[in-house]
Design a protein around this motif. Structure first.
Motif, PDB file in Angstrom:
ATOM      1  N   CYS A 130       0.860  -0.984   0.042  1.00  0.00           N
ATOM      2  CA  CYS A 130       0.547  -0.197   0.125  1.00  0.00           C
ATOM      3  C   CYS A 130       0.666   1.300   0.248  1.00  0.00           C
ATOM      4  N   VAL A 131       1.963   1.447   1.145  1.00  0.00           N
ATOM      5  CA  VAL A 131       2.948   2.809   1.612  1.00  0.00           C
ATOM      6  C   VAL A 131       3.590   3.439  -0.402  1.00  0.00           C
ATOM      7  N   PRO A 132       4.024   2.138  -0.978  1.00  0.00           N
ATOM      8  CA  PRO A 132       4.692   2.788  -2.266  1.00  0.00           C
ATOM      9  C   PRO A 132       3.414   3.481  -3.788  1.00  0.00           C
ATOM     10  N   LEU A 133       2.680   2.420  -3.418  1.00  0.00           N
ATOM     11  CA  LEU A 133       1.336   3.316  -4.443  1.00  0.00           C
ATOM     12  C   LEU A 133       1.241   4.301  -3.741  1.00  0.00           C
ATOM     13  N   LEU A 134       0.572   4.584  -2.403  1.00  0.00           N
ATOM     14  CA  LEU A 134      -0.614   5.749  -1.940  1.00  0.00           C
ATOM     15  C   LEU A 134       1.210   6.580  -1.765  1.00  0.00           C
ATOM     16  N   LEU A 135       2.035   6.410  -1.878  1.00  0.00           N
ATOM     17  CA  LEU A 135       2.832   7.690  -2.125  1.00  0.00           C
ATOM     18  C   LEU A 135       3.165   7.802  -3.343  1.00  0.00           C
ATOM     19  N   GLY A 136       3.837   7.594  -4.223  1.00  0.00           N
ATOM     20  CA  GLY A 136       3.437   7.394  -5.679  1.00  0.00           C
ATOM     21  C   GLY A 136       1.940   8.516  -5.791  1.00  0.00           C
ATOM     22  N   VAL A 137       0.972   7.900  -5.877  1.00  0.00           N
ATOM     23  CA  VAL A 137       0.065   8.864  -6.004  1.00  0.00           C
ATOM     24  C   VAL A 137      -0.258  10.295  -5.660  1.00  0.00           C
ATOM     25  N   THR A 138      -0.393   9.608  -4.268  1.00  0.00           N
ATOM     26  CA  THR A 138      -0.238  11.276  -3.473  1.00  0.00           C
ATOM     27  C   THR A 138       0.750  12.604  -3.401  1.00  0.00           C
ATOM     28  N   ALA A 139       2.197  12.209  -3.557  1.00  0.00           N
ATOM     29  CA  ALA A 139       3.959  12.828  -3.309  1.00  0.00           C
ATOM     30  C   ALA A 139       4.575  12.633  -4.223  1.00  0.00           C
ATOM     31  N   ASN A 140       5.407  12.861  -4.273  1.00  0.00           N
ATOM     32  CA  ASN A 140       6.604  12.714  -5.133  1.00  0.00           C
ATOM     33  C   ASN A 140       8.105  11.491  -4.582  1.00  0.00           C
ATOM     34  N   PRO A 141       9.120  11.443  -5.840  1.00  0.00           N
ATOM     35  CA  PRO A 141      10.087  10.206  -5.261  1.00  0.00           C
ATOM     36  C   PRO A 141      10.859  10.267  -4.377  1.00  0.00           C
ATOM     37  N   VAL A 142      10.451  11.325  -3.673  1.00  0.00           N
ATOM     38  CA  VAL A 142      11.264  11.841  -2.707  1.00  0.00           C
ATOM     39  C   VAL A 142      10.748  10.901  -1.500  1.00  0.00           C
ATOM     40  N   THR A 143      10.104  10.168  -2.053  1.00  0.00           N
ATOM     41  CA  THR A 143       9.329   9.793  -0.733  1.00  0.00           C
ATOM     42  C   THR A 143      10.145   8.327  -0.801  1.00  0.00           C
ATOM     43  N   ILE A 144      10.573   8.004  -1.204  1.00  0.00           N
ATOM     44  CA  ILE A 144      11.033   6.843  -1.956  1.00  0.00           C
ATOM     45  C   ILE A 144      12.549   6.606  -0.134  1.00  0.00           C
ATOM     46  N   LEU A 145      13.374   7.473   0.010  1.00  0.00           N
ATOM     47  CA  LEU A 145      13.817   7.894   0.998  1.00  0.00           C
ATOM     48  C   LEU A 145      13.113   7.431   3.007  1.00  0.00           C
ATOM     49  N   PRO A 146      11.957   7.879   2.785  1.00  0.00           N
ATOM     50  CA  PRO A 146      11.164   7.571   3.824  1.00  0.00           C
ATOM     51  C   PRO A 146      10.420   5.709   3.870  1.00  0.00           C
ATOM     52  N   THR A 147      10.679   5.061   2.694  1.00  0.00           N
ATOM     53  CA  THR A 147       9.717   3.868   2.571  1.00  0.00           C
ATOM     54  C   THR A 147      10.539   3.268   2.780  1.00  0.00           C
ATOM     55  N   ALA A 148      12.311   3.124   2.082  1.00  0.00           N
ATOM     56  CA  ALA A 148      13.780   2.777   2.331  1.00  0.00           C
ATOM     57  C   ALA A 148      13.840   2.819   3.705  1.00  0.00           C
ATOM     58  N   CYS A 149      14.053   3.786   4.447  1.00  0.00           N
ATOM     59  CA  CYS A 149      13.895   3.649   6.408  1.00  0.00           C
ATOM     60  C   CYS A 149      13.005   2.701   6.745  1.00  0.00           C
ATOM     61  N   GLY A 150      11.314   3.111   6.477  1.00  0.00           N
ATOM     62  CA  GLY A 150      10.823   1.686   7.129  1.00  0.00           C
ATOM     63  C   GLY A 150      11.136   0.098   6.657  1.00  0.00           C
ATOM     64  N   VAL A 151      11.332  -0.165   5.369  1.00  0.00           N
ATOM     65  CA  VAL A 151      11.656  -1.016   4.782  1.00  0.00           C
ATOM     66  C   VAL A 151      13.411  -1.530   6.031  1.00  0.00           C
ATOM     67  N   ILE A 152      14.141  -0.356   6.172  1.00  0.00           N
ATOM     68  CA  ILE A 152      15.515  -1.629   7.319  1.00  0.00           C
ATOM     69  C   ILE A 152      14.399  -1.080   8.018  1.00  0.00           C
ATOM     70  N   ILE A 153      14.026  -0.573   8.774  1.00  0.00           N
ATOM     71  CA  ILE A 153      12.922  -0.395  10.065  1.00  0.00           C
ATOM     72  C   ILE A 153      12.384  -1.783  10.593  1.00  0.00           C
ATOM     73  N   TYR A 154      11.191  -1.860   9.457  1.00  0.00           N
ATOM     74  CA  TYR A 154      10.855  -3.182   9.898  1.00  0.00           C
ATOM     75  C   TYR A 154      11.864  -4.734  10.061  1.00  0.00           C
TER      76      TYR A 154
END
Lengths: 332, 143
Positions: free
Chosen positions: A128-152
């Motif tokens: 859901c997260v990358p899909l939603l961020l792609g729709v609502t935000a911009n590619p910079v959100t790759i950074l927090p998504t990557a952080c989220g994956v690493i933290i998980y």
């Protein structure tokens, strides 16, 4: 189409009416789900695994900005790990600082993505997260998504390998080596980061195109990229047992994002704004209510030969007139 | 008397100041070059700190090997590698943050330009009101 627009209008009307309650309520529910999930997966400190604590924290988050939720979620997770081993906390904090310095400090606005990924992973809805961020935000959100994956994966490693398998938790070096080894050699984590990044870029590019149904097409393409990416990746990594869950999770995520997108478009710019300002003569307390574009049809049931229901109908008509009058007043 | 046009304009201004305007107005106190330079400096500090953390973690991770081979290690080569990697990372971050922050500054200025246009309109309304007030007082004197 008219039905959808009517539904949207009804939704807007209700949202405007109950906005003061709905906004904190939604935040409360999300915060409660986050804290409950953390307590369920990392519940080492039994003092913290209590519903009243979850409720109090969620209440605090309901009336504060989303960054507070991220902070509380981090603190709660660290407290749970601290009750088992203080060394593990130091390792986590060190990795958090590195993630902050290199990635997260550029996108503090998207802190919720860092929390959303680890929370949605156990539910198989992290797609859901990358899909939603792609729709609502911009590619910079790759950074927090990557952080989220690493933290998980960091917490997953601590949960499954470090705490349960290392017999002597006081042996600092062994513990440290084990956690870092598992993290660096975690090819699944790198695969997820790459695929999620590709999904964000693909969705962002397509939804920026000036074509009809750009949002819907971008979500479908994002889901396809996600499925293909993970399937190819799982073939490379020999984790073929997850095929079904990848496809199902991606499709379900796409559906959820479609629903969220519908609500977002329906409710964007419908929030009532309260602003205060003054000039030389007055203090102004302005409540700005956005206009509702489509008239909602009122259903009227006509009863024949029933005196009582006729009276009821009359009173309903009166109510409708009152409401219309009220709407007109708001618009003016 | 209440002026509806003025209230509408002031509401929009207040709404902007409450939301996005906070950051934009703060940002308007900088020149573009100053703003970009300041943020590049912050990025350099953050990247350096993060890199030092990574180095410390790697040192701890490889501590057994490092202690065992402390005498035989080629410190010059290790130092050069560490410095080389640091410089590459630093250059990438500096270039990316310079582009990113310059872009952010420009987009913020565009929004701010709209805000200033609204402020000018508000000033005009004030002038109109003052003109009307003066005309009223002159009219009452003539009477």
């Amino acid at each position: 189409m008219t039905k959808i627009l009517e539904f949207r209008a009804i939704l807007r009307a209700y949202y405007q009416k109950f906005q003061a309650v709905l906004d904190p309520l939604m935040k409360f529910i999300v915060a409660f789900a986050v804290f409950h999930m953390i307590n369920k997966t990392l519940g080492y400190d039994t003092r913290l695994v209590k519903v009243p604590i979850e409720i109090v924290l969620s209440l605090l988050c309901a009336f504060t900005p989303s960054s507070v939720l991220v902070l509380f979620a981090m603190i709660l997770s660290l407290l749970h790990v601290y009750s088992v081993s203080s060394i593990l906390v130091l390792i986590i904090v060190a990795i958090f600082i590195i993630l902050y310095c290199f990635f997260f400090r550029f996108t503090p606005k998207y802190g919720y993505a860092v929390v959303a990924v680890p929370i949605l992973f156990p539910l198989n809805l992290s797609y859901c997260v990358p899909l939603l961020l792609g729709v609502t935000a911009n590619p910079v959100t790759i950074l927090p998504t990557a952080c989220g994956v690493i933290i998980y994966h960091l917490f997953h490693i601590i949960n499954t390998e470090a705490i349960s398998e290392v017999s002597n938790l006081d042996d600092t070096l062994e513990l440290y080596m084990r956690v870092l080894d598992a993290l660096i050699k975690n090819r699944q984590m790198f695969l997820e980061i790459i695929v999620f990044s590709l999904v964000i870029i693909a969705v962002y590019i397509i939804r920026s195109l000036k074509i009809e149904y750009a949002f819907e097409i971008s979500i479908a393409v994002g889901a396809a990229v996600s499925i293909l990416g993970f399937l190819i990746g799982s073939l490379k990594l020999d984790t073929s047992g997850k095929t079904g869950s990848i496809i199902l999770g991606s499709l379900l995520s796409a559906l959820i994002v479609l629903i969220i997108q519908f609500f977002k478009r329906a409710l964007d710019y419908t929030a009532i704004e309260n602003v205060q300002f003054e000039d030389d003569d007055y203090y102004y307390y302005v409540k700005a209510v956005p206009k509702i574009d489509i008239a909602v049809p009122h259903m009227r049931v006509k009863h024949i030969n029933n005196r009582q229901s006729q009276e009821k109908e009359l009173s309903e008509d009166q109510e409708i007139q009152d409401q219309e009058q009220e709407n007109d007043d708001n618009e003016t | 008397m209440l002026n509806n046009r003025k209230i509408r304009l002031m509401s929009r201004l207040a709404w902007y100041e409450k939301k996005e305007g906070k950051g934009d107005i703060k940002l308007s106190t900088y020149y573009k070059t100053d703003y970009v330079r300041l943020n590049i400096l912050k990025t350099v500090i953050a990247v350096t700190f993060g890199y030092l953390m990574i180095l410390a973690m790697i040192t701890l991770y490889q501590s057994e090997y490092l202690i065992a081979n402390a005498v035989n290690l080629n410190y010059k080569q290790i130092g050069m590698t560490i410095l080389g990697v640091y410089l590459v990372i630093l250059i990438v971050y500096i270039v990316c943050s310079a582009i990113g922050y310059a872009f952010y500054y420009d987009s913020s200025r565009k929004k701010l330009a709209k805000y200033f246009r609204m402020l000018r309109r508000l000033r005009m309304i004030y002038r109109e009101e003052d003109g009307e007030a003066e005309a009223d007082t002159e009219g009452s004197r003539e009477d």
